[in-house]
Design a protein around this motif. Structure first.
Motif, PDB file in Angstrom:
ATOM      1  N   ALA A  24      22.631  97.889  71.625  1.00  0.00           N
ATOM      2  CA  ALA A  24      22.210  96.738  72.424  1.00  0.00           C
ATOM      3  C   ALA A  24      21.541  95.687  71.549  1.00  0.00           C
ATOM      4  O   ALA A  24      20.693  96.009  70.713  1.00  0.00           O
ATOM      5  N   ILE A  25      21.937  94.423  71.744  1.00  0.00           N
ATOM      6  CA  ILE A  25      21.284  93.270  71.113  1.00  0.00           C
ATOM      7  C   ILE A  25      20.669  92.465  72.248  1.00  0.00           C
ATOM      8  O   ILE A  25      21.383  91.979  73.130  1.00  0.00           O
ATOM      9  N   ILE A  26      19.346  92.339  72.261  1.00  0.00           N
ATOM     10  CA  ILE A  26      18.698  91.738  73.421  1.00  0.00           C
ATOM     11  C   ILE A  26      17.678  90.665  73.020  1.00  0.00           C
ATOM     12  O   ILE A  26      16.938  90.815  72.050  1.00  0.00           O
ATOM     13  N   ASP A  27      17.683  89.595  73.800  1.00  0.00           N
ATOM     14  CA  ASP A  27      16.672  88.553  73.675  1.00  0.00           C
ATOM     15  C   ASP A  27      15.399  89.040  74.379  1.00  0.00           C
ATOM     16  O   ASP A  27      15.438  89.973  75.188  1.00  0.00           O
ATOM     17  N   ILE A  28      14.275  88.415  74.101  1.00  0.00           N
ATOM     18  CA  ILE A  28      13.020  88.795  74.770  1.00  0.00           C
ATOM     19  C   ILE A  28      12.733  87.884  75.955  1.00  0.00           C
ATOM     20  O   ILE A  28      12.505  88.349  77.071  1.00  0.00           O
ATOM     21  N   MET A  29      12.767  86.581  75.726  1.00  0.00           N
ATOM     22  CA  MET A  29      12.371  85.633  76.770  1.00  0.00           C
ATOM     23  C   MET A  29      13.546  85.360  77.710  1.00  0.00           C
ATOM     24  O   MET A  29      14.383  84.498  77.443  1.00  0.00           O
ATOM     25  N   MET A  30      13.598  86.133  78.791  1.00  0.00           N
ATOM     26  CA  MET A  30      14.671  85.993  79.770  1.00  0.00           C
ATOM     27  C   MET A  30      14.079  86.060  81.175  1.00  0.00           C
ATOM     28  O   MET A  30      13.062  86.720  81.384  1.00  0.00           O
ATOM     29  N   THR A  60      22.616  90.638  75.332  1.00  0.00           N
ATOM     30  CA  THR A  60      21.865  90.084  76.456  1.00  0.00           C
ATOM     31  C   THR A  60      21.050  88.889  75.983  1.00  0.00           C
ATOM     32  O   THR A  60      20.125  89.023  75.178  1.00  0.00           O
ATOM     33  N   ASP A  61      21.413  87.706  76.490  1.00  0.00           N
ATOM     34  CA  ASP A  61      20.708  86.478  76.114  1.00  0.00           C
ATOM     35  C   ASP A  61      21.038  85.422  77.170  1.00  0.00           C
ATOM     36  O   ASP A  61      22.190  85.308  77.593  1.00  0.00           O
ATOM     37  N   PRO A  83      20.860 102.591  69.705  1.00  0.00           N
ATOM     38  CA  PRO A  83      20.020 101.685  68.919  1.00  0.00           C
ATOM     39  C   PRO A  83      19.880 100.324  69.577  1.00  0.00           C
ATOM     40  O   PRO A  83      20.761  99.885  70.328  1.00  0.00           O
ATOM     41  N   ILE A  84      18.767  99.653  69.284  1.00  0.00           N
ATOM     42  CA  ILE A  84      18.451  98.355  69.895  1.00  0.00           C
ATOM     43  C   ILE A  84      18.047  97.368  68.806  1.00  0.00           C
ATOM     44  O   ILE A  84      17.268  97.701  67.905  1.00  0.00           O
ATOM     45  N   ILE A  85      18.575  96.150  68.898  1.00  0.00           N
ATOM     46  CA  ILE A  85      18.132  95.037  68.051  1.00  0.00           C
ATOM     47  C   ILE A  85      17.566  93.958  68.969  1.00  0.00           C
ATOM     48  O   ILE A  85      18.236  93.534  69.912  1.00  0.00           O
ATOM     49  N   MET A  86      16.345  93.530  68.715  1.00  0.00           N
ATOM     50  CA  MET A  86      15.795  92.382  69.425  1.00  0.00           C
ATOM     51  C   MET A  86      16.127  91.120  68.642  1.00  0.00           C
ATOM     52  O   MET A  86      15.849  91.036  67.437  1.00  0.00           O
ATOM     53  N   LEU A  87      16.753  90.153  69.309  1.00  0.00           N
ATOM     54  CA  LEU A  87      17.158  88.884  68.707  1.00  0.00           C
ATOM     55  C   LEU A  87      16.428  87.785  69.454  1.00  0.00           C
ATOM     56  O   LEU A  87      16.764  87.457  70.589  1.00  0.00           O
ATOM     57  N   THR A  88      15.389  87.216  68.833  1.00  0.00           N
ATOM     58  CA  THR A  88      14.461  86.391  69.596  1.00  0.00           C
ATOM     59  C   THR A  88      13.859  85.265  68.773  1.00  0.00           C
ATOM     60  O   THR A  88      13.811  85.337  67.539  1.00  0.00           O
ATOM     61  N   ALA A  89      13.374  84.238  69.466  1.00  0.00           N
ATOM     62  CA  ALA A  89      12.664  83.137  68.806  1.00  0.00           C
ATOM     63  C   ALA A  89      11.201  83.487  68.558  1.00  0.00           C
ATOM     64  O   ALA A  89      10.503  82.753  67.850  1.00  0.00           O
TER      65      ALA A  89
END
Length: 227
Positions: free
Chosen positions: A51-57, A9-10, A76-82
């Motif tokens: 799940a691999i998810i961005d924060i700022m959406m 999700t990004d 499991p969840i991975i946050m992939l974010t700036a």
């Protein structure tokens, strides 16, 4: 071997393309969502394993999506974010993420992290959980070392079982309260600290088998020692 399904999700199509390429090369099936609302729909439609998810959406951000996944799914969840500030990482772990990766990132490293999470976040088959000498029998509500059966209060047993099911996964205090004591529990999170202290005392002679680690300001996780 069953194919693992990943939710990506990004709102950045270039990021999705990069991650999709890296993950499909490793044999994963990638389901793409451009925001949190799309992700919720995909979770209902596909058998997502991680799940691999961005924060700022827009719409539903990554923190709220993480909350939703933790409440409704056991993946499991991975946050992939700036967002790379310590306060952002703390918020991510408090909301339930298992790993936090900041952009820019190395796609090969992200693959390693996905594989590591799958190793750590195994689903427990049957009712037996093994942590070297320590064996948890959830069906018979027993913990033993093969010779001695530990007599322990039910909440200590449930707390130990919850942590042991997912070695290496960090649980926040609030999450443990909800999972072990229930959403309607009216006490404070100091209860968790007290029970963790008792478990450490009870298994003080078994630190070569496993340890309960504190992540300050967030919560606890079990590390099982390699043998």
């Amino acid at each position: 071997m069953m194919i693992k399904h990943l939710l990506l999700t990004d709102d950045n199509a270039n990021i999705r393309r990069l991650v999709r390429y890296a993950m499909t090369k490793e044999g994963y099936q990638v389901h793409e969502a451009q925001d949190g609302i799309d992700a919720v729909k995909l979770l209902e439609q596909a058998p997502i394993d991680l799940a691999i998810i961005d924060i700022m959406m827009p719409g539903l951000d990554g923190f709220d999506l993480c909350d939703y996944i933790r409440t409704n799914y056991d993946i499991p969840i991975i946050m992939l974010t700036a967002l790379d500030q310590l306060s952002d990482k703390k918020q991510g772990y408090l909301r339930g993420t298992d790993d936090y990766v900041t952009k820019p990132f190395d796609s090969e490293e992200l693959v390693f992290r996905v594989k590591a999470l799958f190793r750590r976040y195994h689903r427990t088959f049957g009712d037996i959980i093994r942590m070297n000498r320590i064996v948890i029998d959830r069906k018979n509500v027993e913990v033993s070392d093969g010779q001695t059966v530990f007599i322990m209060p039910m909440k200590e047993f449930e707390l130990l079982s919850q942590l042991a099911q997912y070695p290496g996964r960090l649980f926040s205090r609030d999450e443990l309260i909800r999972l072990v004591w229930g959403a309607d529990y009216e006490g404070d999170d100091n209860t968790v600290s007290v029970h963790i202290k008792r478990l450490r005392q009870r298994f003080a002679d078994y630190t070569e088998d496993f340890t309960i680690q504190t992540v300050r300001g967030i919560g606890y996780k079990i590390e099982v020692k390699a043998r």
